[in-house]
Scaffold this motif. Structure first.
Motif, PDB file in Angstrom:
ATOM      1  N   ILE A  32       0.855  -1.180   0.000  1.00 41.27           N
ATOM      2  CA  ILE A  32       0.000   0.000   0.000  1.00 41.27           C
ATOM      3  C   ILE A  32       0.893   1.233   0.000  1.00 41.27           C
ATOM      4  N   ALA A  33       0.585   2.185  -0.876  1.00 37.53           N
ATOM      5  CA  ALA A  33       1.401   3.390  -0.946  1.00 37.53           C
ATOM      6  C   ALA A  33       0.535   4.581  -1.338  1.00 37.53           C
ATOM      7  N   THR A  34       1.018   5.764  -0.981  1.00 38.59           N
ATOM      8  CA  THR A  34       0.365   7.007  -1.373  1.00 38.59           C
ATOM      9  C   THR A  34       1.417   7.953  -1.931  1.00 38.59           C
ATOM     10  N   GLY A  35       0.967   8.884  -2.761  1.00 38.22           N
ATOM     11  CA  GLY A  35       1.915   9.821  -3.339  1.00 38.22           C
ATOM     12  C   GLY A  35       1.220  10.878  -4.157  1.00 38.22           C
ATOM     13  N   LEU A  36       1.949  11.403  -5.124  1.00 39.51           N
ATOM     14  CA  LEU A  36       1.469  12.521  -5.923  1.00 39.51           C
ATOM     15  C   LEU A  36       1.847  12.278  -7.379  1.00 39.51           C
ATOM     16  N   MET A  37       0.872  12.436  -8.259  1.00 35.70           N
ATOM     17  CA  MET A  37       1.157  12.438  -9.687  1.00 35.70           C
ATOM     18  C   MET A  37       1.414  13.878 -10.110  1.00 35.70           C
ATOM     19  N   GLN A  38       2.665  14.168 -10.456  1.00 34.28           N
ATOM     20  CA  GLN A  38       2.989  15.538 -10.844  1.00 34.28           C
ATOM     21  C   GLN A  38       2.224  15.962 -12.094  1.00 34.28           C
ATOM     22  N   LYS A  39       1.958  14.987 -12.979  1.00 34.22           N
ATOM     23  CA  LYS A  39       1.214  15.308 -14.198  1.00 34.22           C
ATOM     24  C   LYS A  39       0.399  14.115 -14.651  1.00 34.22           C
ATOM     25  N   ILE A  40      -0.844  14.369 -15.042  1.00 32.27           N
ATOM     26  CA  ILE A  40      -1.708  13.377 -15.680  1.00 32.27           C
ATOM     27  C   ILE A  40      -2.280  14.016 -16.928  1.00 32.27           C
ATOM     28  N   ASP A  41      -2.116  13.361 -18.069  1.00 29.31           N
ATOM     29  CA  ASP A  41      -2.624  13.872 -19.337  1.00 29.31           C
ATOM     30  C   ASP A  41      -3.454  12.765 -19.986  1.00 29.31           C
ATOM     31  N   SER A  42      -4.746  12.996 -20.110  1.00 27.12           N
ATOM     32  CA  SER A  42      -5.634  11.974 -20.658  1.00 27.12           C
ATOM     33  C   SER A  42      -5.710  11.996 -22.175  1.00 27.12           C
ATOM     34  N   GLY A  43      -4.896  12.802 -22.839  1.00 24.91           N
ATOM     35  CA  GLY A  43      -4.831  12.776 -24.290  1.00 24.91           C
ATOM     36  C   GLY A  43      -5.816  13.720 -24.948  1.00 24.91           C
ATOM     37  N   ALA A  44      -6.136  13.417 -26.202  1.00 22.30           N
ATOM     38  CA  ALA A  44      -6.949  14.308 -27.026  1.00 22.30           C
ATOM     39  C   ALA A  44      -8.351  14.487 -26.452  1.00 22.30           C
ATOM     40  N   ALA A  45      -8.888  15.717 -26.582  1.00 23.47           N
ATOM     41  CA  ALA A  45     -10.209  16.024 -26.034  1.00 23.47           C
ATOM     42  C   ALA A  45     -11.303  15.187 -26.687  1.00 23.47           C
ATOM     43  N   TRP A  46     -11.146  14.846 -27.965  1.00 23.63           N
ATOM     44  CA  TRP A  46     -12.199  14.094 -28.653  1.00 23.63           C
ATOM     45  C   TRP A  46     -12.323  12.664 -28.132  1.00 23.63           C
ATOM     46  N   MET A  47     -11.284  12.173 -27.374  1.00 22.85           N
ATOM     47  CA  MET A  47     -11.340  10.835 -26.801  1.00 22.85           C
ATOM     48  C   MET A  47     -12.071  10.807 -25.461  1.00 22.85           C
ATOM     49  N   ARG A  48     -12.373  11.954 -24.900  1.00 21.50           N
ATOM     50  CA  ARG A  48     -12.898  11.990 -23.530  1.00 21.50           C
ATOM     51  C   ARG A  48     -14.259  11.326 -23.355  1.00 21.50           C
ATOM     52  N   PRO A  49     -15.161  11.367 -24.348  1.00 20.90           N
ATOM     53  CA  PRO A  49     -16.402  10.596 -24.176  1.00 20.90           C
ATOM     54  C   PRO A  49     -16.145   9.092 -23.990  1.00 20.90           C
ATOM     55  N   PHE A  50     -15.173   8.563 -24.733  1.00 20.66           N
ATOM     56  CA  PHE A  50     -14.805   7.157 -24.553  1.00 20.66           C
ATOM     57  C   PHE A  50     -14.259   6.919 -23.150  1.00 20.66           C
ATOM     58  N   TYR A  51     -13.405   7.841 -22.680  1.00 22.82           N
ATOM     59  CA  TYR A  51     -12.830   7.689 -21.347  1.00 22.82           C
ATOM     60  C   TYR A  51     -13.899   7.753 -20.263  1.00 22.82           C
ATOM     61  N   ALA A  52     -14.901   8.587 -20.474  1.00 18.93           N
ATOM     62  CA  ALA A  52     -15.985   8.690 -19.490  1.00 18.93           C
ATOM     63  C   ALA A  52     -16.717   7.366 -19.347  1.00 18.93           C
ATOM     64  N   VAL A  53     -16.887   6.650 -20.468  1.00 20.45           N
ATOM     65  CA  VAL A  53     -17.491   5.313 -20.413  1.00 20.45           C
ATOM     66  C   VAL A  53     -16.530   4.326 -19.754  1.00 20.45           C
ATOM     67  N   ALA A  54     -15.258   4.374 -20.141  1.00 23.49           N
ATOM     68  CA  ALA A  54     -14.264   3.459 -19.578  1.00 23.49           C
ATOM     69  C   ALA A  54     -14.128   3.640 -18.066  1.00 23.49           C
ATOM     70  N   ALA A  55     -14.303   4.883 -17.598  1.00 17.16           N
ATOM     71  CA  ALA A  55     -14.160   5.155 -16.164  1.00 17.16           C
ATOM     72  C   ALA A  55     -15.179   4.385 -15.335  1.00 17.16           C
ATOM     73  N   ARG A  56     -16.319   4.029 -15.926  1.00 14.69           N
ATOM     74  CA  ARG A  56     -17.338   3.271 -15.194  1.00 14.69           C
ATOM     75  C   ARG A  56     -16.856   1.871 -14.837  1.00 14.69           C
ATOM     76  N   THR A  57     -15.875   1.382 -15.565  1.00 16.43           N
ATOM     77  CA  THR A  57     -15.322   0.062 -15.278  1.00 16.43           C
ATOM     78  C   THR A  57     -13.941   0.164 -14.621  1.00 16.43           C
ATOM     79  N   LYS A  58     -13.644   1.329 -14.053  1.00 15.10           N
ATOM     80  CA  LYS A  58     -12.368   1.545 -13.347  1.00 15.10           C
ATOM     81  C   LYS A  58     -11.179   1.257 -14.256  1.00 15.10           C
TER      82      LYS A  58
END
Length: 203
Positions: A32-58
């Motif tokens: 078990i560990a905790t920390g900080l992600m200095q940067k997270i980039d989810s990529g192109a904006a047009w992919m975000r609807p797909f990511y929103a669906v994928a997020a439902r399955t963790k």
């Protein structure tokens, strides 16, 4: 031995000692560990609807950000078949929402790959190839990938694959684990990237 020791064989001893401790993973004794992600980039904006669906399955998620609190829990379990499986549970605590990225890993000792089922429930599968760098870091690259459907697994054409590169190390001066993850597609470019550091809380 747990799956990563079995997979890497003698190369496991070439990992940084703290990575050896991290990936030993005794059965039912989670890392078990905790920390900080200095940067997270989810990529192109047009992919975000797909990511929103994928997020439902963790799995993947649409948010990007900097200095995002992060936690990870890895637990090794014995399956009814006697096979060892490691559950990966990652949480990213954005300002307005917590996102999760889960996976289940076993090994194929014949092909010498990690079998990685992504999400809960799993929507995607990927072979993972583990190697140890000359300075003791762990390098992970993806291989064959498949879509997971209720009754069948369908190969993903190479042109649509999310090619994964993970590099994990340990900073002796700062006494933290370091992580850099990149998921890239040859057509669409960056699909996801995150980089940060974490500290073990318990074994």
């Amino acid at each position: 031995m747990t799956i990563y020791q079995t997979l890497l064989g003698e190369d496991f001893n070439s990992l940084h000692p703290m990575l050896q401790q991290r990936y030993a993973l005794p059965i039912d004794q989670p890392f078990i560990a905790t920390g900080l992600m200095q940067k997270i980039d989810s990529g192109a904006a047009w992919m975000r609807p797909f990511y929103a669906v994928a997020a439902r399955t963790k799995f993947l998620f649409p948010e990007s950000g900097e200095n995002v609190p992060f936690s990870i829990r890895n637990t090794c379990k014995v399956l009814p078949s006697g096979e060892l499986e490691v559950l990966w549970e990652r949480s990213f605590n954005f300002e307005k929402k917590t996102r999760h990225f889960n996976a289940r890993m076993t090994i194929d000792p014949v092909r010498k790959v990690v079998k990685d089922y992504l999400g809960s429930p799993s929507l995607f599968y990927s072979d993972l190839h583990f190697t140890v760098t000359t300075d003791g870091r762990l390098l992970i690259r993806s291989g064959i990938q498949r879509f997971i459907l209720p009754k069948v697994e369908l190969p993903i054409p190479k042109v649509l694959e999310g090619r994964v590169i993970v590099e994990e190390g340990f900073d002796d001066k700062r006494q933290v684990y370091t992580i850099h993850v990149s998921i890239h597609n040859p057509l669409f470019g960056r699909l996801m990237m995150y980089a940060g550091e974490f500290t073990q809380q318990s074994i």
